[in-house]
Design an enzyme around this catalytic site. Structure first.
Site, PDB file in Angstrom:
ATOM      1  N   PHE A  98       0.628  -1.290  -0.417  1.00 19.56           N
ATOM      2  CA  PHE A  98       0.264  -0.106   0.647  1.00 19.56           C
ATOM      3  C   PHE A  98       0.565   0.847  -0.204  1.00 19.56           C
ATOM      4  O   PHE A  98       1.889   1.604   1.089  1.00 19.56           O
ATOM      5  CB  PHE A  98      -1.039   0.177   1.196  1.00 19.56           C
ATOM      6  CG  PHE A  98      -1.721   1.119   0.921  1.00 19.56           C
ATOM      7  CD1 PHE A  98      -3.334   1.229   0.651  1.00 19.56           C
ATOM      8  CD2 PHE A  98      -1.311   1.667   2.671  1.00 19.56           C
ATOM      9  CE1 PHE A  98      -3.887   1.961   0.906  1.00 19.56           C
ATOM     10  CE2 PHE A  98      -2.330   3.577   2.881  1.00 19.56           C
ATOM     11  CZ  PHE A  98      -3.443   3.013   1.555  1.00 19.56           C
ATOM     12  N   ASN A 145      -3.981   1.630  11.136  1.00 16.27           N
ATOM     13  CA  ASN A 145      -4.247   1.824   9.554  1.00 16.27           C
ATOM     14  C   ASN A 145      -4.226   0.982   9.276  1.00 16.27           C
ATOM     15  O   ASN A 145      -4.157   0.784   7.734  1.00 16.27           O
ATOM     16  CB  ASN A 145      -3.176   3.031   8.503  1.00 16.27           C
ATOM     17  CG  ASN A 145      -3.854   3.262   7.715  1.00 16.27           C
ATOM     18  OD1 ASN A 145      -5.835   3.089   7.112  1.00 16.27           O
ATOM     19  ND2 ASN A 145      -3.189   4.108   6.792  1.00 16.27           N
ATOM     20  N   PRO A 146      -5.697   0.307   9.157  1.00 13.85           N
ATOM     21  CA  PRO A 146      -6.493  -1.178   8.564  1.00 13.85           C
ATOM     22  C   PRO A 146      -6.940  -1.147   7.469  1.00 13.85           C
ATOM     23  O   PRO A 146      -7.604   0.575   7.071  1.00 13.85           O
ATOM     24  CB  PRO A 146      -7.080  -2.043   9.924  1.00 13.85           C
ATOM     25  CG  PRO A 146      -7.833  -0.337  10.108  1.00 13.85           C
ATOM     26  CD  PRO A 146      -6.813   1.093  10.512  1.00 13.85           C
TER      27      PRO A 146
END
Ligand SMILES: C[S@@+](CC[C@H](N)C(=O)[O-])C[C@H]1O[C@@H](n2cnc3c(N)ncnc32)[C@H](O)[C@@H]1O
Length: 285
Positions: free
Chosen positions: A94, A192-193
């Site tokens: 990510f 920060n899932p």
């Protein structure tokens, strides 16, 4: 062949127009970043560059074409800025976002008031939050957890390249045995899932280049958030703090996911610079 500096601004302008036509959100910024990358200078020094060689111009054209097909800028340059860090990123991890810098900043400010705090960053991806905390709070002991092999490899690369003291762990936040040796001993858990509700519309850069495991959070987007809440409740000492990022539409549902368990006090939501709900904090009762 070397072109004039006027041609630098001309090619950047043409590239920005191409990117705008392709729907890129920040076409001028991205065109300038790609030109700076090809020229090997910071973007702020672009006006001082005399010109591009033919080879540089060709390379710039290729990169602008890829960006127009919505490959993320950071995959083209190979780096993403995060607070004071430059992180290596690419396929399989990510790309850290500017909004997550707020959560990291809150963590840094909170930890600065503690003696030798122990921190766990869940869902660490590239290691962005954990590494920022390790850099800005040298007294902290920092652990970071990631489930996906590709993402963990990027985190390992960043930890090694930056030389910051972050202990990486492969693990699933839903595993009740995760970091069992730290249970009840942690001062701060950050996460920060993945929190995008399944099936929600996202930009092509996100849909085609961020890993699915970093995005989708089940029907209401909160499957992993609930697992983070359970893991944080287990890991934190009484009075320890949790900080969890969420989507702007989840400014009520994420605080409620914490409050309804009865395990937390002081559940608070925090807005971003545009006033949108961005992350929830809570204290372990
Ligand atoms: C939105 S990304 C955030 C990455 C990084 N913290 C950041 O802010 O840039 C979420 C990360 O959580 C990881 N992840 C998803 N489910 C997980 C789970 N059950 N356990 C551990 N990590 C998980 C994903 O692989 C991805 O790297």
């Amino acid at each position: 062949m070397t072109l004039t500096s006027a041609r630098v601004s001309t090619v950047v302008g043409a590239a920005a127009a191409e990117l705008a036509a392709a729907g890129v959100a920040s076409p001028w910024h991205d065109a300038e970043e790609l030109a700076a990358y090809v020229l090997g200078v910071p973007r702020s020094r672009l006006p001082l560059v005399a010109g591009l060689t033919a080879a540089q111009l060709a390379r710039f054209g290729e990169l602008v074409g890829q960006r127009a097909s919505r490959v993320p800028l950071q995959h083209l340059t190979g780096v993403a800025g995060f607070r004071r860090l430059e992180l290596a990123v690419g396929p399989g991890v990510f790309v850290p976002r500017p909004e997550t810098e707020l959560l990291a900043g809150w963590a840094v400010e909170t930890l600065a008031r503690m003696d030798a705090p122990v921190v766990v960053d869940l869902c660490t991806g590239s290691g962005a939050v954990a590494l920022a905390v390790a850099q800005e709070v040298p007294a902290a002991t920092v652990h970071a957890v990631e489930r996906e092999s590709l993402a963990l490899a990027w985190a390992e690369r960043n930890v090694a390249a930056l030389g910051l003291p972050v202990s990486l762990h492969r693990g699933d936040v839903a595993d009740p045995a995760l970091l069992a040796d730290l249970a009840g001993a942690v001062d701060l858990v950050t996460a920060n899932p993945p929190y995008v509700p399944d099936g929600a519309g996202v930009e092509p850069e996100v849909a085609e280049h961020d890993p699915p495991a970093a995005l989708w959070g089940g029907p209401d987007g909160l499957d992993v958030v609930r697992a983070v809440e359970r893991a944080a409740a287990r890991l934190l000492r009484p009075g320890g703090l949790a900080a969890v990022e969420h989507a702007d539409a989840q400014g009520t549902s994420v605080p409620a996911a914490f409050a309804r368990t009865g395990r937390w006090t002081g559940v608070t939501d925090h807005p971003d610079l545009a006033g949108r709900p961005r992350f929830t904090t809570a204290r372990r009762a």
